[in-house]
Design a protein around this motif. Structure first.
Motif, PDB file in Angstrom:
ATOM      1  N   GLU A 108       0.842  -1.203   0.000  1.00 29.72           N
ATOM      2  CA  GLU A 108       0.000   0.000   0.000  1.00 29.72           C
ATOM      3  C   GLU A 108       0.877   1.253   0.000  1.00 29.72           C
ATOM      4  OE1 GLU A 108      -3.375   0.043  -0.173  1.00 29.72           O
ATOM      5  OE2 GLU A 108      -3.234  -2.141  -0.390  1.00 29.72           O
ATOM      6  N   PRO A 109       0.474   2.308  -0.740  1.00 28.00           N
ATOM      7  CA  PRO A 109       1.259   3.556  -0.747  1.00 28.00           C
ATOM      8  C   PRO A 109       1.436   4.096   0.664  1.00 28.00           C
ATOM      9  CG  PRO A 109      -0.506   3.643  -2.373  1.00 28.00           C
ATOM     10  CD  PRO A 109      -0.728   2.403  -1.552  1.00 28.00           C
ATOM     11  N   LEU A 110       2.628   4.610   0.946  1.00 28.85           N
ATOM     12  CA  LEU A 110       2.950   5.146   2.267  1.00 28.85           C
ATOM     13  C   LEU A 110       3.091   6.670   2.159  1.00 28.85           C
ATOM     14  CD1 LEU A 110       3.454   4.257   5.167  1.00 28.85           C
ATOM     15  CD2 LEU A 110       5.863   4.020   4.601  1.00 28.85           C
ATOM     16  N   PRO A 111       2.050   7.419   2.568  1.00 26.78           N
ATOM     17  CA  PRO A 111       2.088   8.883   2.431  1.00 26.78           C
ATOM     18  C   PRO A 111       2.799   9.571   3.585  1.00 26.78           C
ATOM     19  CG  PRO A 111      -0.052   8.216   3.276  1.00 26.78           C
ATOM     20  CD  PRO A 111       0.750   6.940   3.046  1.00 26.78           C
ATOM     21  N   GLN A 112       3.290  10.774   3.295  1.00 24.39           N
ATOM     22  CA  GLN A 112       3.833  11.691   4.299  1.00 24.39           C
ATOM     23  C   GLN A 112       4.939  11.098   5.164  1.00 24.39           C
ATOM     24  OE1 GLN A 112       2.880  15.064   4.245  1.00 24.39           O
ATOM     25  NE2 GLN A 112       2.146  14.241   2.321  1.00 24.39           N
ATOM     26  N   VAL A 113       5.914  10.468   4.505  1.00 30.58           N
ATOM     27  CA  VAL A 113       7.124  10.026   5.197  1.00 30.58           C
ATOM     28  C   VAL A 113       8.322  10.661   4.513  1.00 30.58           C
ATOM     29  CG1 VAL A 113       6.180   7.848   6.060  1.00 30.58           C
ATOM     30  CG2 VAL A 113       7.332   7.886   3.841  1.00 30.58           C
ATOM     31  N   MET A 114       9.415  10.808   5.252  1.00 28.09           N
ATOM     32  CA  MET A 114      10.650  11.396   4.742  1.00 28.09           C
ATOM     33  C   MET A 114      11.519  10.283   4.157  1.00 28.09           C
ATOM     34  SD  MET A 114      12.584  14.170   4.486  1.00 28.09           S
ATOM     35  CE  MET A 114      12.121  15.341   5.731  1.00 28.09           C
ATOM     36  N   VAL A 115      12.017  10.502   2.953  1.00 28.93           N
ATOM     37  CA  VAL A 115      12.940   9.574   2.294  1.00 28.93           C
ATOM     38  C   VAL A 115      14.299  10.262   2.258  1.00 28.93           C
ATOM     39  CG1 VAL A 115      13.442   8.303   0.175  1.00 28.93           C
ATOM     40  CG2 VAL A 115      11.060   8.649   0.890  1.00 28.93           C
ATOM     41  N   THR A 116      15.328   9.619   2.819  1.00 29.28           N
ATOM     42  CA  THR A 116      16.663  10.208   2.890  1.00 29.28           C
ATOM     43  C   THR A 116      17.666   9.271   2.225  1.00 29.28           C
ATOM     44  OG1 THR A 116      16.085  11.190   5.016  1.00 29.28           O
ATOM     45  CG2 THR A 116      18.419  11.158   4.441  1.00 29.28           C
ATOM     46  N   PHE A 117      18.405   9.785   1.253  1.00 29.64           N
ATOM     47  CA  PHE A 117      19.487   9.051   0.598  1.00 29.64           C
ATOM     48  C   PHE A 117      20.797   9.650   1.087  1.00 29.64           C
ATOM     49  CE2 PHE A 117      16.282   7.248  -1.864  1.00 29.64           C
ATOM     50  CZ  PHE A 117      16.749   6.433  -2.887  1.00 29.64           C
ATOM     51  N   SER A 118      21.610   8.847   1.757  1.00 26.30           N
ATOM     52  CA  SER A 118      22.905   9.286   2.294  1.00 26.30           C
ATOM     53  C   SER A 118      24.020   8.565   1.545  1.00 26.30           C
ATOM     54  CB  SER A 118      23.003   8.948   3.784  1.00 26.30           C
ATOM     55  OG  SER A 118      21.930   9.490   4.494  1.00 26.30           O
ATOM     56  N   PRO A 119      24.828   9.292   0.763  1.00 32.58           N
ATOM     57  CA  PRO A 119      25.913   8.641   0.030  1.00 32.58           C
ATOM     58  C   PRO A 119      26.870   7.917   0.977  1.00 32.58           C
ATOM     59  CG  PRO A 119      25.631  10.888  -0.736  1.00 32.58           C
ATOM     60  CD  PRO A 119      24.796  10.737   0.507  1.00 32.58           C
ATOM     61  N   SER A 120      27.296   6.732   0.583  1.00 28.93           N
ATOM     62  CA  SER A 120      28.227   5.942   1.397  1.00 28.93           C
ATOM     63  C   SER A 120      29.554   6.654   1.602  1.00 28.93           C
ATOM     64  CB  SER A 120      28.457   4.574   0.748  1.00 28.93           C
ATOM     65  OG  SER A 120      27.242   3.861   0.709  1.00 28.93           O
ATOM     66  N   ASN A 121      29.906   7.576   0.683  1.00 30.83           N
ATOM     67  CA  ASN A 121      31.183   8.287   0.804  1.00 30.83           C
ATOM     68  C   ASN A 121      31.081   9.527   1.695  1.00 30.83           C
ATOM     69  OD1 ASN A 121      29.859  10.176  -0.761  1.00 30.83           O
ATOM     70  ND2 ASN A 121      31.123   9.864  -2.575  1.00 30.83           N
ATOM     71  N   GLY A 122      29.918   9.764   2.321  1.00 32.80           N
ATOM     72  CA  GLY A 122      29.772  10.862   3.264  1.00 32.80           C
ATOM     73  C   GLY A 122      29.403  12.205   2.662  1.00 32.80           C
ATOM     74  N   GLU A 123      29.147  12.274   1.364  1.00 34.37           N
ATOM     75  CA  GLU A 123      28.778  13.554   0.747  1.00 34.37           C
ATOM     76  C   GLU A 123      27.375  13.972   1.166  1.00 34.37           C
ATOM     77  OE1 GLU A 123      29.846  14.378  -3.311  1.00 34.37           O
ATOM     78  OE2 GLU A 123      31.154  12.630  -3.343  1.00 34.37           O
ATOM     79  N   ARG A 124      26.923  15.095   0.650  1.00 38.93           N
ATOM     80  CA  ARG A 124      25.619  15.686   0.980  1.00 38.93           C
ATOM     81  C   ARG A 124      24.478  14.690   0.750  1.00 38.93           C
ATOM     82  NH1 ARG A 124      23.118  21.003   0.602  1.00 38.93           N
ATOM     83  NH2 ARG A 124      25.125  21.885   0.055  1.00 38.93           N
ATOM     84  N   GLU A 125      23.541  14.660   1.714  1.00 40.72           N
ATOM     85  CA  GLU A 125      22.354  13.814   1.604  1.00 40.72           C
ATOM     86  C   GLU A 125      21.314  14.480   0.714  1.00 40.72           C
ATOM     87  OE1 GLU A 125      21.264  13.549   5.758  1.00 40.72           O
ATOM     88  OE2 GLU A 125      22.279  11.611   5.935  1.00 40.72           O
ATOM     89  N   SER A 126      20.384  13.663   0.210  1.00 40.35           N
ATOM     90  CA  SER A 126      19.232  14.154  -0.537  1.00 40.35           C
ATOM     91  C   SER A 126      17.973  13.711   0.190  1.00 40.35           C
ATOM     92  CB  SER A 126      19.234  13.586  -1.958  1.00 40.35           C
ATOM     93  OG  SER A 126      20.339  14.079  -2.679  1.00 40.35           O
TER      94      SER A 126
END
Length: 150
Positions: free
Chosen positions: A48-66
């Motif tokens: 089921e679709p999951l609304p209103q949650v934060m998705v965070t992508f953190s590069p393994s090399n420690g650079e800026r997250e998205s």
């Protein structure tokens, strides 16, 4: 004697063209930066679709997250900066957390009224890879944590 402004429009309208070109370079870009890929997808929980949650992508090399926030239909689009959409290319730790909860900090279930299981944020995460260009990365979550074979 009045002086002429160097910014006066020419008869041919060339000044308009210069302004238009300058303005078109402002605003959001879509994964066009060096080492940035566009990332969109859908987050589901038990199908089921999951609304209103934060998705965070953190590069393994420690650079800026998205970051991105899911819509009512569970769709998200990552933002790298205030003006650029996407995420750094390469491997990422992916966390899905309730709104208002820091992705890396676990929250006691008693304080968390979200249906999102805590095994997707805090010390736990998924691994996904971002490549140059457009990336469709759907995140299919389950209520029960998967067991890892030793």
């Amino acid at each position: 004697m009045p002086t002429r402004s160097p910014y006066k429009l020419s008869q041919n309208g060339h000044w308009h063209l210069v302004v238009l070109v300058c303005l078109s370079t402002l605003g959001c870009s879509y994964g066009s930066g060096d080492g940035i890929g566009s990332v969109t997808g859908t987050v589901t929980l038990d199908g089921e679709p999951l609304p209103q949650v934060m998705v965070t992508f953190s590069p393994s090399n420690g650079e800026r997250e998205s970051y991105g926030v899911t819509s009512v239909s569970g769709q998200y689009q990552l933002r790298y900066t205030s003006r650029e959409l996407g995420a750094r290319t390469g491997e990422h730790q992916v966390r899905i957390s309730p709104m208002g909860v820091e992705p890396r900090e676990p929250v006691a279930r008693a304080k968390d009224d979200s249906v999102l299981p805590s095994h997707y944020y805090g010390k736990d995460f998924l691994i996904r890879k971002v490549t140059p260009g457009n990336n469709q990365i759907n995140l299919e979550l389950t209520s029960t944590p998967s067991t890892k074979a030793g």
